[in-house]
Design a protein around this motif. Structure first.
Motif: not given
Length: 227
Positions: A200-217
């Motif tokens: 397991a390599v530590p990551s952050t929520p900044l590595n978001l996945k674009i799924t919904f309109p708010e994710d694009v924004a």
């Protein structure tokens, strides 16, 4: 020894509310997909970058990526009707180089995660070389869903890029095809058939996945805030 990076771009724009594949949406100075492709191409030890697309979108993806490749090239591969089959399609294209020992690690990444960054990709590939496999994990205490792993005793959500030693990964997908097995992500198939360790390599929520309109924004705001 060089690695290969597979970027999955065979999704759609349905949930994000777009009329085109979400990875072709603009994000800052480039389409969503181009961010991951540029990061992969920038790494010194990456031999191959493979982009997996839906049938019929080869030209659109080529046009979107062309201005951002510089002197580099990527392989565009037609994916299957599931994530697992798209991954296997990419591995089959890389099989000869893997079998000749010219690629030692394969990293598989979601094209809809444009902000993973070069550091996370580098760290994940290095951890796969050491342990056999590696996946980015974000600690999420109290969250219980599918696709979780444990990081330092806490629950966490699993992201991509997920990286694995190339030979065992190729063999695992071959065995899975014989059994008719399809994993929910790359690690599921690797663990089931290769039986290797996955770090397991530590990551952050900044590595978001674009799924919904708010994710694009949100991704747009994150890009704008970068130095």
């Amino acid at each position: 020894m060089p690695a290969a990076v597979v970027i999955l771009a065979a999704g759609s724009g349905t949930r994000v509310g777009a009329e085109v594949n979400k990875v072709l949406l603009p994000l800052g100075d480039a389409p969503v997909l181009a961010w991951s492709v540029r990061d992969a191409l920038a790494l010194d030890d990456v031999r191959r970058v493979v982009v997996v697309v839906r049938d019929g979108e080869q030209a659109a993806v080529g046009e979107a990526l062309g201005p951002h490749l510089g002197d580099h090239e990527v392989l565009v591969v037609t994916g299957g009707d599931t994530r697992h089959r798209s991954e296997h399609a990419a591995l089959r294209v890389l099989a000869r180089e893997i079998e000749r020992g010219e690629i030692d690690v394969v990293a598989i990444h979601d094209g809809a995660r444009p902000l993973a960054g070069r550091d996370l990709l580098t760290t994940t590939v290095a951890a796969a070389r050491e342990h056999g496999g590696a996946i980015p994990v974000v600690p999420a205490p109290g969250l219980l869903t599918t696709g979780l792993d444990r990081l330092e005793g806490r629950l966490g959500t699993v992201q991509t890029p997920q990286a694995f030693r190339a030979g065992p990964l190729l063999a695992a997908y071959g065995a899975a095809a014989g059994d008719g097995f399809e994993g929910t992500d790359t690690a599921a198939c690797f663990v089931r058939y290769a039986g290797g360790d996955v770090a397991a390599v530590p990551s952050t929520p900044l590595n978001l996945k674009i799924t919904f309109p708010e994710d694009v924004a949100l991704a747009g705001r994150l890009v704008a805030a970068r130095p």
